[in-house]
Motif scaffolding. Structure first.
Motif: not given
Length: 274
Positions: A61, A216, A74-75, A56-59, A72
């Protein structure tokens, strides 16, 4: 009159026997029993779905209970979901502690002030009992408000799905490698499984296996173990294993995995095998 009564009783008895026989010969209706164990098994099946399919694009959670909340990262945004609202903010640079693996994201917008603290400390979900590698604290308040809400829970980084593949060594220390350098056998190769953050493969002479530490932009190969066979070209295998365990960062492009560290770029370059 007596004969009529006897005849009526006989008729009733006859039809009663027929109905009883139908009940005895009828097959029982098939039913599926659902037990707590069955539900638990189905839940485990859902939990075992490949992480590689959950994109889902998140790195990162995190979740918590009492009250329920979810986070969440995300970038391009940070999203906090509570029982009452969903708060979305731009991301911020992580503030890192010098002596421990703790990061803090301090976010301030026109509407919200929020701090997210991620500590590399084992955390157990109070409701499910699931163990996560990170403890997370989220505190926020409306800009200009007085009340600060604090949530505590557990979290984990989502390993880059692009790593989930088979990779064969192509370069080491900036030079192309050949089978002859490794004793004429296959080139070193490995299969990375992000479902359990493990890898296994061939190091040039011996079989190898180990774990992944992922955050990340951070990738480390840990707890590397292997067989103890002796082969020609053992010095190259040793060099390969040293570089593998020394790498701390990675990048992926053109179907290649580049492993580096703070001192040297592209210690190892792997090519993806279809």
């Amino acid at each position: 009159m007596k004969n009529i009564l006897l005849l009526s009783c006989a008729v009733l008895l006859f039809f009663g026997c027929i109905e009883k026989k139908k009940e005895e010969t009828a097959e029982p209706e098939a039913t599926e029993e659902i037990t707590p164990d069955t539900l638990q098994t189905e839940e485990k099946k859902r939990e075992m779905e490949p992480i590689a399919m959950k994109i889902d694009g998140s790195y990162f959670k995190a979740t918590g209970t009492e009250p329920f909340w979810g986070l969440k990262i995300y970038d391009n945004m940070v999203q906090l979901q509570t029982m009452e609202d969903t708060i979305t903010t731009p991301p911020s640079e992580a503030i890192k502690a010098q002596d421990s693996n703790i990061k803090m994201f301090r976010i301030q917008t026109e509407a919200t002030q929020m701090d997210v603290i991620i500590a590399h400390k084992e955390c157990t979900n109070a409701m499910s009992g699931e163990v996560s590698p990170y403890t997370v604290t989220v505190s926020y308040k409306n800009t200009g408000g007085d009340e600060t809400v604090v949530y505590e829970g557990c979290g984990s980084y989502i390993t880059d799905y692009r790593l989930h593949d088979i990779w064969v060594l192509e370069e080491m220390n900036g030079a192309m490698v050949s089978k002859e350098e490794f004793g004429g056998k296959d080139l070193p190769n490995m299969e990375i499984n992000i479902n359990n953050n493990r890898f296994s493969g061939f190091s040039g002479c011996n079989r190898m296996t180990g774990g992944l530490f992922y955050e990340k932009d951070v990738l480390r190969f840990t707890q590397v173990a292997g067989t103890k066979m002796a082969c020609p070209g053992m010095d190259k295998e040793s060099e390969f294993l040293q570089h593998l365990q020394a790498s701390t960062t990675y990048s992926i492009s053109n179907n290649r995995l580049y492993l580096s560290n703070g001192n040297q770029e592209n210690l190892l370059v792997f090519k993806k095998i279809d």
